[in-house]
Design a protein around this motif. Sequence first.
Motif, mmCIF file in Angstrom:
data_model
loop_
_atom_site.group_PDB
_atom_site.id
_atom_site.type_symbol
_atom_site.label_atom_id
_atom_site.label_comp_id
_atom_site.label_asym_id
_atom_site.label_seq_id
_atom_site.Cartn_x
_atom_site.Cartn_y
_atom_site.Cartn_z
ATOM 1 N N LEU A 182 -38.391 -66.064 -43.646
ATOM 2 C CA LEU A 182 -37.876 -64.725 -43.395
ATOM 3 C C LEU A 182 -37.352 -64.140 -44.704
ATOM 4 N N ASN A 183 -37.062 -62.851 -44.699
ATOM 5 C CA ASN A 183 -36.609 -62.217 -45.927
ATOM 6 C C ASN A 183 -35.095 -62.320 -46.101
ATOM 7 N N GLU A 184 -34.573 -61.637 -47.102
ATOM 8 C CA GLU A 184 -33.155 -61.709 -47.454
ATOM 9 C C GLU A 184 -32.249 -61.056 -46.409
ATOM 10 N N ARG B 34 -45.629 -60.804 -49.685
ATOM 11 C CA ARG B 34 -44.900 -60.111 -50.747
ATOM 12 C C ARG B 34 -44.458 -61.047 -51.870
ATOM 13 N N SER C 50 -43.012 -63.860 -40.823
ATOM 14 C CA SER C 50 -43.260 -64.869 -41.854
ATOM 15 C C SER C 50 -44.453 -64.494 -42.716
ATOM 16 N N GLU D 46 -45.816 -61.505 -43.298
ATOM 17 C CA GLU D 46 -45.623 -60.320 -44.133
ATOM 18 C C GLU D 46 -44.691 -60.604 -45.311
ATOM 19 N N VAL D 47 -43.675 -61.420 -45.076
ATOM 20 C CA VAL D 47 -42.797 -61.808 -46.181
ATOM 21 C C VAL D 47 -43.573 -62.671 -47.172
ATOM 22 N N HIS E 237 -35.899 -68.820 -46.975
ATOM 23 C CA HIS E 237 -35.856 -67.358 -47.061
ATOM 24 C C HIS E 237 -36.440 -66.911 -48.388
ATOM 25 N N THR F 143 -36.939 -60.893 -51.446
ATOM 26 C CA THR F 143 -38.148 -60.136 -51.793
ATOM 27 C C THR F 143 -37.998 -59.262 -53.038
#
Length: 482
Positions: free
Chosen positions: A375-377, A95, A89, A91-92, A393, A396
């Motif tokens: 979270l990312n894609e 970005r 979470s 790190e996303v 989500h 990114t």
Amino acid sequence: MKNHFRYSFFLFLLTVCSFGQTSTEKTFKGKSIEVYTTAKDTDLRISKSAMDTFSPSTQPLETEISIFVEPEKTFQTFMGIGGAISDASAEVFDRLPKENQEKLLEAYYDPEKGIGYSLARTPIHSTDFSVESYTYIEEGDKDLKTFSIAHDKQFRIPLIKKATRAAGGELLLYVSPWSPPAFMKSNNSMLKGGKLLPEFYQSWANYYAKFIKAYEKEGMPIWGLTIQNEPMATQTWESCIYTAEEERDFLKNYLGPTLEREGLGDKKIVVWDHNRDLMVNRSNVIFDDPEASKYAWGTGFHWYETWTGADPLYENVRRVNEAYPDKKLMFTEGTVENFDASRYYYWPNAERYGEQMINDFNNGTVAWTDWNILLNENGGPNHVGNFCFAPVHADTPTGTLIFTPTYYYIGQFSKFIRPEAKRVSTAVSRSVLLSTTFRNTDGKMATVVMNKTDENIKYRFKVRDAETHIEIPARSIQTLIY
């Protein structure tokens, strides 16, 4: 003399009447009620959808669908709802463009503009939702001389601090380990289960204390901790196995005394932190030992017991609550597994949350914690490919946020039920609806109603001697405020 007697008797009656009053309303007749709704195939997302006034109630019929609330009958005190701030979470989040970082923080933590998350869970070093395995010491350092949380200062700690500010300066934070360092374990790996070797029990207990102190030195108060995430699961990622007796003895002989000795005896220790299927056995073994039980605040649990083919075992939450009323119950993790971007808006994912939250609260749970907040894609990052869903989500490549229906279903609870609320007796007359009620400290009542059917449903909503008639759309969840 006669006047003095009359005056004294008047004071006596006034005192009796005062003590006879309760903090709840004696009648709800004439009171207003607001309805907030999230519904499939509509634009309703925690939207004010109706406003009404309570009328005098009449006898409900068996042929009618009714919900009954009795404000005088109260149960557990609510602590809060939140999600985990994991490495993934954080790190996303890092970005995201700054404006969407602020949007996410407001959406989760602002009680007015967002859904008012009031608690958070964060791991002790790595989990599967990290880009790699790591610890806070050099491998083999049993004396913890190299202990440092420098790793967390890049992404995770900044996000925890920003979330706390967004929540108004206070966020109940608890911590959980997924595995001891590899050299402390029987399989010499942080992954794939293994056990904590007895010769490292004290070193591992010291590790918790060092972590808590290091985080608190950074200005992040730690409310408590779980002993081990999922102590009966041999996972492809960070994991460690404890039998009930092993967890009991580690708590009794090492972790509990160590935290006390280190001045951390006020930290709440949560046992189990795994699925509902074995939570009764684990609670029995630990709480029936007075020397272990004195260190344990309560039982944490997850929702993944369905992996064996079982239905959700909500009744086990009730059984622990009935057997150990002096202990607390906390839902510590749940997520929708098997990420698939085509199912961002798959409604049953959200309904899974609504159903579980209502049942867990009605069985005595005081706090409820989702897994990753973001979270990312791809449903990650995750270093072993265990990709999952989150309520929000980030795409990114574009820096945009995707709010899934789950975010709104959780918000129907977290926005309106605030810390220190009391759960209130609530019953439905027909299984097509689910419901729970809490009374907030300001006296406002919040009743959550959920409809998993494909039909709109009209129901009588009865609170003591007053009632109103409400319609809940198909595949929806409502919160009634009154």
